[in-house]
Design an enzyme around this catalytic site. Structure first.
Site, PDB file in Angstrom:
ATOM      1  N   HIS A  64      35.592  10.200  35.266  1.00  0.00           N
ATOM      2  CA  HIS A  64      34.135  10.050  35.200  1.00  0.00           C
ATOM      3  C   HIS A  64      33.765   8.661  34.663  1.00  0.00           C
ATOM      4  O   HIS A  64      33.011   7.910  35.279  1.00  0.00           O
ATOM      5  CB  HIS A  64      33.563  11.153  34.298  1.00  0.00           C
ATOM      6  CG  HIS A  64      32.089  11.084  34.095  1.00  0.00           C
ATOM      7  ND1 HIS A  64      31.210  11.943  34.705  1.00  0.00           N
ATOM      8  CD2 HIS A  64      31.330  10.250  33.333  1.00  0.00           C
ATOM      9  CE1 HIS A  64      29.984  11.641  34.331  1.00  0.00           C
ATOM     10  NE2 HIS A  64      30.031  10.605  33.497  1.00  0.00           N
ATOM     11  N   GLU A  65      34.349   8.309  33.531  1.00  0.00           N
ATOM     12  CA  GLU A  65      34.025   7.008  32.925  1.00  0.00           C
ATOM     13  C   GLU A  65      34.520   5.872  33.814  1.00  0.00           C
ATOM     14  O   GLU A  65      33.855   4.850  33.951  1.00  0.00           O
ATOM     15  CB  GLU A  65      34.619   6.891  31.519  1.00  0.00           C
ATOM     16  CG  GLU A  65      34.152   7.959  30.526  1.00  0.00           C
ATOM     17  CD  GLU A  65      32.639   8.053  30.397  1.00  0.00           C
ATOM     18  OE1 GLU A  65      31.951   7.020  30.587  1.00  0.00           O
ATOM     19  OE2 GLU A  65      32.142   9.160  30.123  1.00  0.00           O
ATOM     20  N   THR A  78      36.428   9.686   9.025  1.00  0.00           N
ATOM     21  CA  THR A  78      36.764   8.459   9.731  1.00  0.00           C
ATOM     22  C   THR A  78      36.873   7.274   8.781  1.00  0.00           C
ATOM     23  O   THR A  78      36.992   6.140   9.222  1.00  0.00           O
ATOM     24  CB  THR A  78      35.728   8.152  10.821  1.00  0.00           C
ATOM     25  OG1 THR A  78      34.424   8.387  10.300  1.00  0.00           O
ATOM     26  CG2 THR A  78      35.953   9.018  12.033  1.00  0.00           C
ATOM     27  N   GLY A  79      36.796   7.512   7.497  1.00  0.00           N
ATOM     28  CA  GLY A  79      37.057   6.441   6.534  1.00  0.00           C
ATOM     29  C   GLY A  79      35.817   5.737   6.031  1.00  0.00           C
ATOM     30  O   GLY A  79      35.899   4.604   5.563  1.00  0.00           O
ATOM     31  N   LYS A  80      34.669   6.392   6.081  1.00  0.00           N
ATOM     32  CA  LYS A  80      33.447   5.729   5.630  1.00  0.00           C
ATOM     33  C   LYS A  80      33.488   5.483   4.123  1.00  0.00           C
ATOM     34  O   LYS A  80      33.189   4.387   3.658  1.00  0.00           O
ATOM     35  CB  LYS A  80      32.225   6.578   6.012  1.00  0.00           C
ATOM     36  CG  LYS A  80      32.081   6.752   7.524  1.00  0.00           C
ATOM     37  CD  LYS A  80      30.836   7.520   7.895  1.00  0.00           C
ATOM     38  CE  LYS A  80      30.902   8.983   7.498  1.00  0.00           C
ATOM     39  NZ  LYS A  80      31.930   9.749   8.209  1.00  0.00           N
TER      40      LYS A  80
HETATM   41  P1  ADP Z   1      34.567   9.875   5.471  1.00  0.00           P
HETATM   42  O1  ADP Z   1      33.928   9.300   4.263  1.00  0.00           O
HETATM   43  O2  ADP Z   1      34.259   9.120   6.727  1.00  0.00           O
HETATM   44  O3  ADP Z   1      34.379  11.339   5.655  1.00  0.00           O
HETATM   45  P2  ADP Z   1      36.946   9.257   4.036  1.00  0.00           P
HETATM   46  O4  ADP Z   1      36.742   7.831   3.758  1.00  0.00           O
HETATM   47  O5  ADP Z   1      36.627  10.199   2.937  1.00  0.00           O
HETATM   48  O6  ADP Z   1      36.142   9.693   5.320  1.00  0.00           O
HETATM   49  O7  ADP Z   1      38.425   9.480   4.535  1.00  0.00           O
HETATM   50  C1  ADP Z   1      39.263  10.442   3.961  1.00  0.00           C
HETATM   51  C2  ADP Z   1      40.680   9.954   3.920  1.00  0.00           C
HETATM   52  O8  ADP Z   1      41.193   9.780   5.227  1.00  0.00           O
HETATM   53  C3  ADP Z   1      40.817   8.605   3.271  1.00  0.00           C
HETATM   54  O9  ADP Z   1      40.952   8.724   1.890  1.00  0.00           O
HETATM   55  C4  ADP Z   1      42.081   8.054   3.909  1.00  0.00           C
HETATM   56  O10 ADP Z   1      43.229   8.544   3.278  1.00  0.00           O
HETATM   57  C5  ADP Z   1      42.022   8.637   5.292  1.00  0.00           C
HETATM   58  N1  ADP Z   1      41.440   7.695   6.249  1.00  0.00           N
HETATM   59  C6  ADP Z   1      40.306   7.876   6.960  1.00  0.00           C
HETATM   60  N2  ADP Z   1      40.075   6.825   7.765  1.00  0.00           N
HETATM   61  C7  ADP Z   1      41.061   5.938   7.548  1.00  0.00           C
HETATM   62  C8  ADP Z   1      41.361   4.646   8.081  1.00  0.00           C
HETATM   63  N3  ADP Z   1      40.588   4.052   9.004  1.00  0.00           N
HETATM   64  N4  ADP Z   1      42.463   4.017   7.622  1.00  0.00           N
HETATM   65  C9  ADP Z   1      43.246   4.603   6.705  1.00  0.00           C
HETATM   66  N5  ADP Z   1      43.014   5.804   6.163  1.00  0.00           N
HETATM   67  C10 ADP Z   1      41.949   6.498   6.577  1.00  0.00           C
HETATM   68 ZN    ZN Z   2      28.562   9.541  32.617  1.00  0.00          ZN
END
Ligand code: ADP
Ligand code: ZN
Length: 610
Positions: free
Chosen positions: A412-413, A193-195
């Site tokens: 449900h929600e 998710t982009g952490k």
């Molecule tokens: P996590 O650390 O949450 O597992 P990553 O930061 O490693 O995820 O994400 C992997 C790849 O997915 C990133 O390098 C990017 O290319 C893509 N990605 C994930 N989330 C995003 C976002 N919100 N916006 C743009 N690209 C994203």
């Molecule tokens: Zn519920």
């Protein structure tokens, strides 16, 4: 790392053999030493055949070929004697003896130096937190700067992080005011998710160095190494402060400490965790080192990590909703040649449950598909094909939700939300989503206006109704029951039983408190009940009645407003997430329609059609 160790062992073994060989060689070549007087005696007796003089050092052989050596305190007197005995003499200057001595000293020294080099380089690698082969991971991100523009669809998280960036940019401004700078940020959310990306973007936005390390890197090592790695990493980071330390998968070291006697592996983990806590507590205010950690399992983290002054800022990053997915698609589509006809929103709509990483993967796969078909740009059907391929992969991981499940979840929600909206004295809606998170298929969040400590009876009953709204909506629309409401029902039952037994709010029972269970008083037969079986039955009946009444009312309410329910669910299915404002818009438009209908009815009744 392994190669390094093997190479080191090889060199040590070689060196040992060399040393051994050299010693044997010396013993073989250096003949037994005689005292000078023995030598003189032998010489006078004519037993010496050959002599080699190296300065005052005498080596030679006797008449029967035995080698010997000696040392002369008086060379001047020796020479005539040798000549007299007709001994064969050879000689070399004393300085030459230095060569052998030199090598004698040099060899061990060079071996020691080689060993030192190996270990020192290993240590260097450790200090920056990685083995030799991984050095590149530690280069600061400046070279390839990531900014917030690269992270799409998580506006809320960005807002929360803005403050951290301020701190990193102008630490003096805050420390002058005496403010304690934040130390740790915990990013939690499913994988992909982009952490990591977000952590890099914080560093990029603030233009500071970025150190990164995976939690599991710490643990799969020798005992004690994890902890020393942590210390070395922090020492290194402090040197380049202000900076960011990113620890991925912090649950690998930050899991709950067991407390009891444990195995070696968890021992090592605890040591590492303790070292991390000590380091985090130990910054002084002028060292702005912010530790950003990521996990997808916040539930297993040791509570010590979440205390103030540690990872007290927690930011949840969920799977992106439709808007988020569109934005992430746009970001990644910028880097490839997408046909201008392609409708990214349609694609985004067709990939519920995709994470940012899945979307990045989708764009790349689509580009590969287009390449395979020899196209100049990526078209819609390339995305379609790529999507099918990826979904098959994801389906195996069972993240993607079936259409039927999505519909049920949406109703449900919507049921929760509508009941919450229509009843008084309820907490305002905050966010409704049908994006699965953890084990929940969807979530309806209500935020209490203030931290109330007392609750009115109406509030509590309406809370029960809101909780039962999910089940009621499911049963109203699909005429079937699912397990999706089990958590709601649990909480509702708990509230109802406390209304009766704890808060004395039930008319039938009266203002009496009945404690259901007392800690430490649990008897073998089950719960300790300080009241009769009859009373227990009455209490149960009353709890039952409250829940049934509430359910009836809720069901009726939803039935009466089922148009609203359908409308709300449809919007949810389309957008996946609604905030309070959007929910309000749907609510108002429904109220307006109702008003119109009522007026139409009024007109009709005023002018009854014949
Ligand atoms: P996590 O650390 O949450 O597992 P990553 O930061 O490693 O995820 O994400 C992997 C790849 O997915 C990133 O390098 C990017 O290319 C893509 N990605 C994930 N989330 C995003 C976002 N919100 N916006 C743009 N690209 C994203
Ligand atoms: Zn519920």
């Amino acid at each position: 790392m392994k190669n390094q160790i093997q190479l080191g062992l090889l060199i040590i073994t070689l060196a040992a053999f060399l040393l051994l060989g050299y010693n044997v060689y010396l013993r073989e070549t250096t003949p037994p030493t005689q005292s000078y007087s023995t030598f003189l005696l032998e010489l006078r007796q004519g037993n010496i055949a050959k002599v080699h003089l190296r300065g005052a050092e005498i080596t030679g052989t006797d008449r029967i070929g035995r080698a010997f050596s000696s040392y002369s305190p008086d060379l001047g007197g020796l020479l005539p004697l040798l000549q007299e005995q007709e001994v064969e003499i050879s000689a070399e200057p004393a300085a030459e003896t230095g060569t052998i001595t030199f090598f004698k000293v040099l060899l061990p020294i060079s071996i020691l130096y080689a060993l030192w080099l190996i270990f020192h380089r290993r240590k260097l690698g450790q200090r920056s937190g990685l083995g030799l082969g991984e050095r590149s991971r530690f280069t600061p991100v400046h070279s390839q700067r990531v900014t917030f523009a690269d992270v799409a669809g998580i506006a809320e998280a960005k807002v929360e992080l803005q403050e951290i960036i301020e701190f990193l940019k102008l630490p003096e401004k805050y420390s002058k005011l005496g403010a304690k700078l934040p130390k740790g940020v915990l990013l939690q959310g499913p994988p992909g998710t982009g952490k990591t990306l977000l952590a890099k973007a914080i560093a990029g936005e603030a233009s500071v160095s970025f150190f990164s390390l995976g939690g599991s890197d710490f643990v799969e090592m020798f005992v004690g190494v994890g902890a020393s790695r942590v210390r070395e990493l922090f020492a290194e980071a402090k040197k380049s402060a202000p900076c960011i330390i990113f620890i991925d998968e912090i649950d690998a070291i930050g899991g709950k400490r067991s407390g009891n006697a444990s195995s070696g592996a968890s021992d090592e983990r605890e040591q590492t965790l303790n070292a991390l806590l000590v380091e985090m507590d130990g910054f002084s205010s002028d060292e702005v080192v912010i530790v950003v950690a990521a996990t997808n399992r916040p539930d297993v983290l040791d509570p010590a990590l979440l205390r103030p002054g540690r990872f007290d800022r927690q930011i949840t990053i969920g799977l992106p909703d439709l808007k988020g997915r569109s934005k992430i698609l746009q970001v990644h589509a910028q880097n490839v040649a997408v046909d201008p006809e392609t409708d990214l929103t349609t694609i985004a709509r067709s990939i519920p449950g995709f994470s940012g990483a899945d979307i990045a993967n989708l764009v790349n796969e689509a580009a590969l598909m287009a390449g395979r078909h020899n196209k100049a740009s990526i078209e819609m059907d390339d995305f379609e094909e790529a999507k099918d391929k990826i979904i098959m992969g994801i389906a195996r991981k069972s993240i993607v939700v079936s259409e039927q499940d999505r519909r049920i979840t949406a109703y449900h929600e919507a049921g929760h939300a509508i009941v919450g909206l229509m009843l008084d004295e309820t907490d305002p809606l905050h966010k409704i989503t049908i994006i699965p998170r953890g084990r929940a298929m969807g979530v309806t969040q209500q935020l209490p206006l203030d931290d109330r400590h007392t609750y009115s009876q109406t509030y509590l009953l309406n809370r029960i109704k809101t909780l039962l709204g999910g089940r009621a909506a499911e049963s109203l629309v699909f005429n079937r029951l699912t397990t999706g409401a089990s958590n709601d029902i649990n909480i509702a039952t708990d509230i109802a039983s406390r209304i009766v037994c704890e808060w004395g709010m039930s008319e039938a029972i009266g203002p009496v408190a009945f404690r259901h269970e007392q800690e430490g008083f649990l008897q073998e037969g089950g719960q300790f009940k300080p009241y009769s079986e009859m009373t227990a039955q009455r209490l149960d009946q009353e709890v039952n009645r409250i829940l049934h009444d509430c359910y009836e009312t809720t069901y009726e309410l939803l039935n009466q407003h089922n148009k609203f329910l359908h409308k709300f669910a449809e919007v949810l299915l389309l957008n996946e997430t609604m905030d309070a404002e959007e929910a309000d818009i749907v609510f108002r438009s429904y109220l307006r329609e109702q008003e119109m209908e009522r007026r139409l009815c009024g007109i009709r009744s005023e002018h009854p059609t014949p």
